[in-house]
Motif scaffolding. Structure first.
Motif, PDB file in Angstrom:
ATOM      1  N   LEU A  94       0.834  -1.196   0.000  1.00 23.94           N
ATOM      2  CA  LEU A  94       0.000   0.000   0.000  1.00 23.94           C
ATOM      3  C   LEU A  94       0.873   1.252   0.000  1.00 23.94           C
ATOM      4  O   LEU A  94       1.832   1.349   0.770  1.00 23.94           O
ATOM      5  CB  LEU A  94      -0.880  -0.020   1.256  1.00 23.94           C
ATOM      6  CG  LEU A  94      -2.052   0.925   1.371  1.00 23.94           C
ATOM      7  CD1 LEU A  94      -3.106   0.603   0.329  1.00 23.94           C
ATOM      8  CD2 LEU A  94      -2.648   0.827   2.769  1.00 23.94           C
ATOM      9  N   HIS A  96       2.419   4.700   0.880  1.00 30.29           N
ATOM     10  CA  HIS A  96       2.587   5.103   2.274  1.00 30.29           C
ATOM     11  C   HIS A  96       1.599   6.179   2.715  1.00 30.29           C
ATOM     12  O   HIS A  96       1.201   6.221   3.878  1.00 30.29           O
ATOM     13  CB  HIS A  96       4.024   5.556   2.535  1.00 30.29           C
ATOM     14  CG  HIS A  96       4.325   6.965   2.106  1.00 30.29           C
ATOM     15  ND1 HIS A  96       4.588   7.309   0.803  1.00 30.29           N
ATOM     16  CD2 HIS A  96       4.396   8.108   2.826  1.00 30.29           C
ATOM     17  CE1 HIS A  96       4.815   8.612   0.733  1.00 30.29           C
ATOM     18  NE2 HIS A  96       4.695   9.126   1.939  1.00 30.29           N
ATOM     19  N   GLN A  99      -1.444   4.344   3.732  1.00 33.13           N
ATOM     20  CA  GLN A  99      -1.146   3.561   4.931  1.00 33.13           C
ATOM     21  C   GLN A  99      -1.164   4.431   6.172  1.00 33.13           C
ATOM     22  O   GLN A  99      -1.775   4.093   7.192  1.00 33.13           O
ATOM     23  CB  GLN A  99       0.213   2.882   4.786  1.00 33.13           C
ATOM     24  CG  GLN A  99       0.617   2.031   5.994  1.00 33.13           C
ATOM     25  CD  GLN A  99      -0.267   0.810   6.158  1.00 33.13           C
ATOM     26  OE1 GLN A  99      -0.522   0.094   5.199  1.00 33.13           O
ATOM     27  NE2 GLN A  99      -0.739   0.570   7.365  1.00 33.13           N
ATOM     28  N   GLU A 103      -4.155   4.299   9.214  1.00 34.91           N
ATOM     29  CA  GLU A 103      -3.718   4.064  10.601  1.00 34.91           C
ATOM     30  C   GLU A 103      -4.187   5.186  11.514  1.00 34.91           C
ATOM     31  O   GLU A 103      -4.785   4.956  12.562  1.00 34.91           O
ATOM     32  CB  GLU A 103      -2.196   3.947  10.657  1.00 34.91           C
ATOM     33  CG  GLU A 103      -1.634   2.667  10.077  1.00 34.91           C
ATOM     34  CD  GLU A 103      -0.120   2.652  10.088  1.00 34.91           C
ATOM     35  OE1 GLU A 103       0.483   3.631  10.591  1.00 34.91           O
ATOM     36  OE2 GLU A 103       0.468   1.679   9.591  1.00 34.91           O
ATOM     37  N   GLN A 138      -5.989  -5.691   1.665  1.00 34.71           N
ATOM     38  CA  GLN A 138      -5.712  -4.922   2.865  1.00 34.71           C
ATOM     39  C   GLN A 138      -6.758  -3.826   3.073  1.00 34.71           C
ATOM     40  O   GLN A 138      -7.224  -3.597   4.195  1.00 34.71           O
ATOM     41  CB  GLN A 138      -4.323  -4.292   2.800  1.00 34.71           C
ATOM     42  CG  GLN A 138      -3.959  -3.503   4.062  1.00 34.71           C
ATOM     43  CD  GLN A 138      -2.573  -2.898   4.000  1.00 34.71           C
ATOM     44  OE1 GLN A 138      -1.781  -3.214   3.100  1.00 34.71           O
ATOM     45  NE2 GLN A 138      -2.261  -2.031   4.941  1.00 34.71           N
ATOM     46  N   ASN A 142      -9.753  -3.151   6.046  1.00 33.99           N
ATOM     47  CA  ASN A 142      -9.972  -1.886   6.748  1.00 33.99           C
ATOM     48  C   ASN A 142     -11.422  -1.452   6.662  1.00 33.99           C
ATOM     49  O   ASN A 142     -12.008  -0.981   7.646  1.00 33.99           O
ATOM     50  CB  ASN A 142      -9.057  -0.813   6.163  1.00 33.99           C
ATOM     51  CG  ASN A 142      -9.180   0.505   6.893  1.00 33.99           C
ATOM     52  OD1 ASN A 142      -9.906   1.410   6.451  1.00 33.99           O
ATOM     53  ND2 ASN A 142      -8.498   0.636   8.004  1.00 33.99           N
TER      54      ASN A 142
END
Length: 217
Positions: A94, A96, A99, A103, A138, A142
């Motif tokens: 993924l 950055h 990402q 997060e 991924q 999420n």
């Protein structure tokens, strides 16, 4: 007067005018043709601070105190009917920017009352050839974590370009994108119709703040 569905597009690409930008531009055309609206958030234009060393994310009951643009972006997402996450593959994973954003948004703002629950979600992954399915998976995880609704379009929207210049050349990927957008807007309208008839959301939740619930056990 009922307005058309509002979709927020989260662009996780650092590159202006690249494949991901082109994909979201095409997505906007599809949405407008179906009577909806796309508002694109370019993560590269915002200040997003990575998670710090505080280490209290699993115990705190209030949003993150980091001062950046994440809270503002989350508010935009909360006002939308649906959200499309668009991201390129970087280094077999993924990109950055996305990402860092998922997060910070997740542990800092979304985990307390899951405000994206029942919103319709979609995913676009752009890449050359490799690891796009892993990146797609991924982002799926999420979206499921945030209790969003994913509609199947037959195949994941993986837009591949092996050329040296940006472009939308993947006919199968574009077909999957078209079907995903049609189904997203159809689901949004179906959810709205149910709520108009019953006065209640189709998927009510009674466990929005996981931290509070755990503290009571």
């Amino acid at each position: 007067m009922t307005t058309g569905p509002l979709i927020v597009g989260i662009n996780g690409s650092e590159r202006a005018g690249g494949n991901t930008d082109l994909a979201l531009g095409h997505t906007g055309s599809l949405i407008r043709a179906l009577g909806g609206e796309l508002r694109t958030i370019q993560l590269r234009d915002h200040r997003i601070v990575p998670c710090g060393p505080c280490g209290d994310c699993n115990s705190r009951l209030a949003p993150c105190v980091q001062q950046d643009d994440v809270a503002e972006i989350v508010e935009e997402m909360k006002r939308a009917d649906g959200i499309v996450y668009a991201v390129p593959v970087h280094g077999f994973g993924l990109a950055h920017l996305m990402q860092i954003f998922i997060e910070r948004a997740g542990v800092g703002h979304l985990r307390f009352d899951r405000p994206l629950a029942n919103k319709v979600g979609g995913i676009i992954v752009t890449g050359r050839r490799y690891s796009d399915s892993s990146v797609h998976n991924q982002v799926v995880d999420n979206l499921l974590l945030n209790r969003m609704i994913l509609v199947g379009s037959g195949f994941p929207v993986l837009l591949r370009n092996t050329l040296g210049t940006p472009g939308l050349h993947d006919a199968e990927g574009l077909d999957a994108l078209d079907r995903m957008i049609h189904r997203m807007l159809g689901m949004i309208r179906l959810l709205r119709k149910y709520e108009d008839i019953t006065g209640e959301p189709v998927l009510p939740l009674d466990d929005r703040n996981e931290r509070v619930i755990r503290s009571r056990v």
